[in-house]
Scaffold this active site. Structure first.
Site, mmCIF file in Angstrom:
data_model
loop_
_atom_site.group_PDB
_atom_site.id
_atom_site.type_symbol
_atom_site.label_atom_id
_atom_site.label_comp_id
_atom_site.label_asym_id
_atom_site.label_seq_id
_atom_site.Cartn_x
_atom_site.Cartn_y
_atom_site.Cartn_z
ATOM 1 N N LYS A 124 0.830 -1.203 0.000
ATOM 2 C CA LYS A 124 0.000 0.000 0.000
ATOM 3 C C LYS A 124 0.873 1.266 0.000
ATOM 4 O O LYS A 124 0.631 2.203 -0.761
ATOM 5 C CB LYS A 124 -0.947 0.006 1.217
ATOM 6 C CG LYS A 124 -1.987 1.085 1.129
ATOM 7 C CD LYS A 124 -2.852 1.131 2.349
ATOM 8 C CE LYS A 124 -2.032 1.663 3.488
ATOM 9 N NZ LYS A 124 -2.767 2.044 4.666
ATOM 10 N N ASP A 142 -6.691 1.251 1.004
ATOM 11 C CA ASP A 142 -6.738 1.339 2.472
ATOM 12 C C ASP A 142 -8.145 0.950 2.922
ATOM 13 O O ASP A 142 -8.961 0.491 2.120
ATOM 14 C CB ASP A 142 -6.362 2.760 2.941
ATOM 15 C CG ASP A 142 -7.425 3.783 2.573
ATOM 16 O OD1 ASP A 142 -8.344 3.447 1.783
ATOM 17 O OD2 ASP A 142 -7.355 4.909 3.084
#
Ligand code: SF4
Length: 215
Positions: A124, A142
């Site tokens: 991420k 997220d």
């Protein structure tokens, strides 16, 4: 029954978000690629507002990997104590700076595998850096994007990686670079976890959940 958005709905969904916010930006404060990497590394399980408060002082004294390395783990900790998991994050940030200095000439690499090899940097974080700093059409999934992707039917998936892959397949090319910003902001301020604000949501007509909303 859960469905997926069709192509026209996806187009309308992004056109609507773009019309309201043509140039979406990250809410993390930074003034260099290194500061962006550090801020994202510190942001896991913390709010952008909380990270910005801590990095204001930290980046004032350590705006480069060299200066951050010289600050030491304890020095970094002193600045980021208000952020969750700060001990681990300070250690990771310090070690990341060591590797940037030893292996990359003090620069942040722009290759995914090199980014993900840095301590504390996962998929991420790499996606955020590749997108925000280098303009790559990556999707940093997220908690907000995971929720919005599933609720709307835009990119259903059981894991963040499945949602990321669905987004990469389904988001039209012209929206890909900015898509993750629009989705984060939409999840943060409108499609909120406990009480999605469907009544005021501008993309309700395209959304799987919104189309069943009765007020
Ligand atoms: S209509 Fe409701 S569920 Fe759908 S995106 Fe908007 S806030 Fe989220």
């Amino acid at each position: 029954m859960r469905t997926s958005m069709n192509r026209d709905q996806i187009d309308t969904f992004f056109a609507t978000l773009k019309a309201a916010n043509p140039q979406p930006q990250t809410e993390l404060a930074y003034s260099s690629v290194f500061e962006l990497l550090a801020a994202v590394l510190l942001s896991a399980q913390a709010t952008d507002v909380g990270v910005n408060k801590a990095t204001r002082g930290l980046f004032a004294v350590a705006p480069t990997p060299q200066r951050m390395l010289a600050l030491g783990v304890a020095g970094i900790e002193a600045h980021i104590k208000t952020i969750g998991l700060y001990r681990n994050k300070a250690r990771h940030l310090h070690e990341t700076c060591r590797r940037l200095m030893d292996l990359h000439g003090g620069e942040v690499p722009r290759e995914r595998d090199l980014l993900e090899a840095l301590p504390g940097v996962g998929r991420k974080t790499a996606n955020v850096v590749l997108n925000v700093a280098f303009g790559e059409p990556t999707m940093a999934v997220d908690t907000h994007i995971f929720r919005v992707g599933n609720r709307t039917g835009l990119a259903p998936g059981k894991t963040p990686l499945a949602v990321e892959m669905a987004l990469l397949r389904r988001v039209p090319p012209s929206y890909r670079v900015d898509a993750h910003h629009w989705l984060i902001l939409h999840g943060r301020y409108v499609c909120q976890a406990r009480s999605p604000r469907c009544g005021v949501c501008t993309v309700r007509a395209t959304c799987d959940t919104g189309r069943r909303w009765t007020g």
